[in-house]
Enzyme design. Structure first.
Site, mmCIF file in Angstrom:
data_model
loop_
_atom_site.group_PDB
_atom_site.id
_atom_site.type_symbol
_atom_site.label_atom_id
_atom_site.label_comp_id
_atom_site.label_asym_id
_atom_site.label_seq_id
_atom_site.Cartn_x
_atom_site.Cartn_y
_atom_site.Cartn_z
ATOM 1 N N HIS A 76 -4.928 6.139 4.169
ATOM 2 C CA HIS A 76 -5.587 4.748 3.924
ATOM 3 C C HIS A 76 -4.411 3.731 3.849
ATOM 4 C CE1 HIS A 76 -5.215 4.701 -0.455
ATOM 5 N NE2 HIS A 76 -5.362 5.873 -0.319
ATOM 6 N N ASP A 192 0.467 5.001 -2.725
ATOM 7 C CA ASP A 192 -0.898 5.335 -2.363
ATOM 8 C C ASP A 192 -1.543 4.513 -1.731
ATOM 9 O OD1 ASP A 192 -3.331 6.593 -2.420
ATOM 10 O OD2 ASP A 192 -3.644 6.384 -4.752
ATOM 11 N N GLU A 224 -10.691 2.488 1.154
ATOM 12 C CA GLU A 224 -10.657 4.138 0.650
ATOM 13 C C GLU A 224 -10.616 3.804 -0.836
ATOM 14 O OE1 GLU A 224 -8.763 7.753 -1.236
ATOM 15 O OE2 GLU A 224 -8.367 5.837 -1.480
ATOM 16 N N GLU A 225 -10.195 3.217 -1.480
ATOM 17 C CA GLU A 225 -9.969 2.951 -2.889
ATOM 18 C C GLU A 225 -11.388 2.491 -3.516
ATOM 19 O OE1 GLU A 225 -7.831 4.227 -4.295
ATOM 20 O OE2 GLU A 225 -5.824 4.081 -3.621
ATOM 21 N N ASP A 247 -2.925 12.053 2.180
ATOM 22 C CA ASP A 247 -3.218 10.927 0.918
ATOM 23 C C ASP A 247 -1.930 11.434 -0.156
ATOM 24 O OD1 ASP A 247 -4.183 9.120 -0.836
ATOM 25 O OD2 ASP A 247 -6.202 9.342 -0.383
ATOM 26 N N HIS A 333 -1.764 4.897 -8.982
ATOM 27 C CA HIS A 333 -2.607 3.341 -9.404
ATOM 28 C C HIS A 333 -1.829 2.478 -10.307
ATOM 29 C CE1 HIS A 333 -6.453 5.024 -7.645
ATOM 30 N NE2 HIS A 333 -5.474 5.317 -6.754
#
Length: 374
Positions: A76, A192, A224-225, A247, A333
């Site tokens: 992603h 990410d 995606e998130e 991922d 994140h």
């Protein structure tokens, strides 16, 4: 290209792509700048390349045989971030979250606000000066709804004059930088999953001169998130025999934890299960076998607190054998995510080996006794 091509030759390509990709600001639903970079990098090596209505980039490299198996691999493009929720009369911006962000880490961060014109404006998420903190301040976490972005403006009108509007995407500031000296470990925001995108671009380059053993459908997905939305839309019409997600996953090898499950530098992970997927046994066997055959160090991943595009890809058609590979990432994140470049090398080697083995891989869930005997 041959299967024995040494994996250490891939690192310059992966890092070049990653350096460029993390410079872009692309929170979920606002991945346009990342899409442009991916399309530019993928187009010279793909037989076909499309951007669908959702924003997913689909790059296809055909096998030499028309009846070869098809393998979808998705990484992603989006990052966790924010949107401008409100512009106050005092010139401060309020934010709405995009994805799983930890309120503890948000104050005192530098952010980009990207306007409709494509310009990026620097702001900071405000925090009380240390000299003004009371006891209650020191004990509490400020909820994100109470945070604000300081753009340097003195009024709402100044903000509007800069071109900022409600709904503009906001992302962390950062560049890819090596930690220490010659550690091979790098930090940036949005590793990410821009790292996964960089690996896929390198994998595509590996098949520039010689077709892959199976038709390769590389998906660079959006949103995606915020619930696997981009690839969920794609899964309704794309066809494949096998699907993989590539991922990042969370390392627990820092001092806060004891007995780490996943470590930086110990190799990419082969997903066993997470919140979105139970990896298909044939894919687990295929990935583990490819790693053993080529001496690629891997880690087995069982992590309930995470999900990947595999959670949507498993529903392709009437359902396809699906699994996932992850690259271990510290401080997920956050603006200071950290990975080990050796794990990126290992991910390329593992994917390439799996693709070479895939034409002969038994994809059945279980081998049944066809004699009918008890």
């Amino acid at each position: 290209m041959t299967e024995s091509n040494p994996q250490n030759s891939v690192l310059p390509s992966v890092m070049k792509h990653l350096q460029a990709l993390v410079e872009a600001t692309g929170p979920s639903g606002s991945e346009e700048d990342v899409v442009q970079l991916v399309v530019k990098a993928a187009r010279p090596h793909a037989d076909t390349l499309d951007v669908d209505a959702f924003g997913n980039v689909i790059a296809v490299r055909h096998a030499a045989q028309a009846d070869a198996r098809r393998c979808v691999i998705s990484a992603h493009m989006d990052e966790v971030g924010f949107r401008v929720y409100k512009i106050g009369g005092d010139g401060f911006l309020r934010l709405e979250k995009l994805g799983g962000l930890d309120d503890r880490i948000l104050p005192a961060q530098r952010v980009w606000i990207r306007t409709d014109s494509g310009e990026r404006l620097l702001g900071v998420i405000g925090t009380k000066s240390a000299h003004l903190l009371g006891d209650a301040d020191r004990a509490n976490i400020v909820p994100y709804a109470s945070l604000y972005v300081d753009l340097g403006a003195r009024s709402r009108q100044e903000v509007l004059d800069m071109g900022v509007a409600v709904g503009d995407p906001v992302g962390f500031v950062g560049s890819l930088t090596e930690l220490g000296r010659q550690t091979g470990r790098y930090t940036a925001h949005a590793l990410d999953d821009r790292a996964g995108c960089a690996v896929l671009l390198t994998l595509l380059e590996r098949f520039h001169e010689t077709p892959p053993p199976v038709t390769l459908v590389l998906v660079f997905s959006v949103q995606e998130e915020v619930g696997l939305r981009g690839v969920s839309a794609l899964a309704r019409h794309i066809q494949a025999d096998v699907a993989l997600a590539l991922d990042m996953t969370a390392a627990d090898d820092t001092p806060e934890f004891s007995g780490p499950h996943l470590q930086l530098g110990a190799g990419p992970t082969v997903k066993m299960m997470d919140a979105s997927t139970q990896a298909h046994p044939a894919i687990r066997r295929g990935l583990l076998g490819a790693a053993r055959k080529r001496g690629v160090a891997i880690q087995r991943e069982v992590l309930k607190g995470i999900g990947t595009d595999a959670g949507a890809l498993q529903y392709l058609g009437q359902g396809v054998p699906t699994g996932a590979i992850s690259v271990v990432n510290r401080y997920t994140h956050s603006p200071v995510e950290v990975l080990d470049s050796r794990d990126l090398e290992g991910a390329v080697a593992l994917l390439e080996g799996f693709l070479h083995d895939l034409p002969d891989l038994d994809l059945r869930f279980v081998a049944l006794d066809e004699t009918g005997s008890d």
